[in-house]
Write a protein that holds these residues in place. Structure first.
Motif: not given
Length: 105
Positions: A22-50
């Motif tokens: 996460q590199f930016l956090r403001e009152r109404n939003m946050s922004v981050g960089l997500y990286a997955l390499n070829a062949g990786d498994t994405d472990p994430q689940g649902p988030h409480a935010e859009d």
């Protein structure tokens, strides 16, 4: 103003040995960089935010709820809060900007 360089963000993310920076956090939003390499498994689940994903490099598929689509550089995907989603069939190292609104908890 706040300005960022993707190559510097990716280097910082890698130095912290994490898939997400996460590199930016403001009152109404946050922004981050997500990286997955070829062949990786994405472990994430649902988030409480859009979320909005902007693919800056790589190739994969993403499933959101019951819908699946291929993504590559320039793809933009909206994921409503609470919906199951994940990247899969990652054929090229994936780098994705992630915008959360409201900010990720």
């Amino acid at each position: 103003m706040k300005a960022f360089r993707l190559d510097e963000l990716d280097a910082e993310r890698a130095a912290n040995q994490g898939a997400y920076l996460q590199f930016l956090r403001e009152r109404n939003m946050s922004v981050g960089l997500y990286a997955l390499n070829a062949g990786d498994t994405d472990p994430q689940g649902p988030h409480a935010e859009d979320e909005v994903y902007v693919v800056v490099s790589g190739r994969a598929a993403i499933t959101v709820g019951t819908e699946t689509t291929e993504v590559a550089r320039g793809s933009v995907v909206y994921v409503p809060a609470g919906v199951q989603h994940r990247f899969h069939h990652i054929s090229e190292d994936l780098r994705v900007l992630v915008v959360f609104s409201p900010p990720e908890s």
